[in-house]
Enzyme design. Structure first.
Site, PDB file in Angstrom:
ATOM      1  CB  THR A  68      -0.937   0.010   1.221  1.00 55.06           C
ATOM      2  OG1 THR A  68      -1.879  -1.061   1.089  1.00 55.06           O
ATOM      3  CG2 THR A  68      -1.691   1.325   1.313  1.00 55.06           C
TER       4      THR A  68
ATOM      5  CG  HIS B   1       1.803  -9.688   3.933  1.00 56.81           C
ATOM      6  ND1 HIS B   1       0.513 -10.141   3.879  1.00 56.81           N
ATOM      7  CD2 HIS B   1       1.763  -8.391   3.546  1.00 56.81           C
ATOM      8  CE1 HIS B   1      -0.289  -9.158   3.487  1.00 56.81           C
ATOM      9  NE2 HIS B   1       0.446  -8.093   3.278  1.00 56.81           N
TER      10      HIS B   1
ATOM     11  CB  CYS C  96     -16.764  -6.004   5.637  1.00 55.47           C
ATOM     12  SG  CYS C  96     -17.301  -7.665   5.187  1.00 55.47           S
TER      13      CYS C  96
ATOM     14  CB  SER D 163       3.381  -6.689  -0.383  1.00 53.52           C
ATOM     15  OG  SER D 163       3.042  -6.925   0.960  1.00 53.52           O
TER      16      SER D 163
END
Length: 370
Positions: free
Chosen positions: A70, A194, A314, A192
């Protein structure tokens, strides 16, 4: 024991990454300190930068370590659209694919949104039309989609950008460690750790050429003044170990297991998002059961010991259909999709158990036909 099938959210920690991080934790020094322990830590950091450069086919000076994908996306888009980054001096209009991750979409909410085709790939005609007016542009396109695994035609996209003098930023978070990174006329690339079997907290922005970009995070001048803050050395070394270990992975075997899931799902009435027409990441499939809410599927599979994710986001307790699947023209079916993303250590026995559970669920819920 839960069978983990949500690798695109975060992959299973690799043993190589764990060992590298334990070694880093024993160093103790801050890479910015000039005393002995600091110099040892600094040496480890710069060795990791060299390794990342070799992994990406660039010089170490083109590597900026970040906290994750990000931040890498935000840093690149901020600098390259504001005219204070590579190649510098030109404010650029952002052009962003409709199925991009929110890390890219939210970087410039005022961006021009480019449509995708029904198979999920970027519409090249729309891209060329957007570039044809001659306005300096930054095109942002992920190498592969995090929800569907659909791989965009990066060579063609890069060629169009080069022809029209546009810059190209690539979100390569999902492809790093799973397939070859995009090459050629790429201005910047976000990675990234992970997602490849490292831990959360480390990522990298890879620049297409050496140069200064104005930092989003200002601090003590770390990362050649491009990103302030003490680098998370253990996470960075874990990221590099995970990426290097991924080169030994038999991704063809992972793809075979993914295809096995696809075939079983189709046999019980489901549909594979994109209809298997476009190339996908070897570990990713998005399955639609018409008329069955994704949340229902997720909960039923979770109760049976399988961790998958939905194609929904969500927010504030409300569930909305995936913008990725809506952009592909799936309409109401966009709320009926789950994502199955296989970790690097998945086994055939686990896949067989998942297929049994998924088939049972589909037959029990009586999913509507397409």
């Amino acid at each position: 024991m839960t069978v983990y099938l949500d690798a695109n959210a975060t992959d299973v920690l690799r043993d190589e990454a764990r060992l590298a991080m334990l070694e880093a934790l024993s160093l103790g020094g801050n890479p910015s300190s000039v005393h002995g322990p600091g110099r040892v830590a600094r040496r480890a950091l710069e060795e990791a930068r060299d390794r990342m450069g070799r992994y990406c086919g660039v010089g170490p000076e083109q590597v900026v370590f970040t906290s994750g994908g990000t931040e890498a996306n935000m840093l690149a888009i901020h600098a390259l659209t504001q005219g204070d980054g590579l190649p510098g001096g030109t404010t650029r209009r952002p052009l962003i694919g409709a199925t991009e991750h929110d890390a890219v979409r939210m970087a410039r909410p005022d961006a021009v949104i480019l449509p995708v085709l029904a198979d999920g790939t970027l519409c090249l005609d729309a891209l060329e039309k957007a570039l044809a007016d001659g306005v300096p542009a930054l095109v942002c396109c992920m190498a592969a989609n995090n929800e569907t695994g659909i791989i965009h035609p990066m060579q063609e996209i890069a060629a169009l950008c080069a022809r029209h003098g546009a810059l190209l930023h690539v979100d390569a978070v999902q492809v790093a460690g799973r397939m070859a990174l995009p090459r050629g006329s790429v201005t910047s690339l976000a990675l990234s750790g992970h997602k490849a079997g490292g831990i959360m907290g480390a990522g990298a922005l890879i620049l297409g050429a050496e140069g200064h970009i104005t930092p989003l995070i200002r601090g003590g001048g770390q990362e050649r003044g491009r990103r302030g803050g003490t680098p998370p050395l253990p996470a960075i070394l874990g990221m590099m170990a995970a990426l290097e270990a991924s080169r030994q992975q038999d991704w063809r075997e992972i793809a075979r297991l993914r295809d096995k899931v696809d075939e079983a799902a189709v046999a019980c009435g489901a549909r594979v998002t994109g209809d298997r027409k476009a190339p996908r990441l070897p570990n990713t499939t998005s399955l639609i059961l018409w008329g069955v809410p994704a949340q229902t599927q997720l909960m039923m599979l979770d109760l049976q010991g399988f961790a998958v994710s939905t194609g929904s986001a969500c927010s504030s307790g409300k569930v909305s259909a995936s913008h990725v699947l809506q952009a592909m023209g799936l309409g109401e079916a966009a709320a009926n999709a789950i994502r199955v993303s296989l970790p690097w250590n998945i086994t055939e026995e686990q896949i067989d158990r998942f297929i049994e559970a998924y088939t049972s669920m589909a037959l029990r819920l009586g999913a509507k036909a397409a």
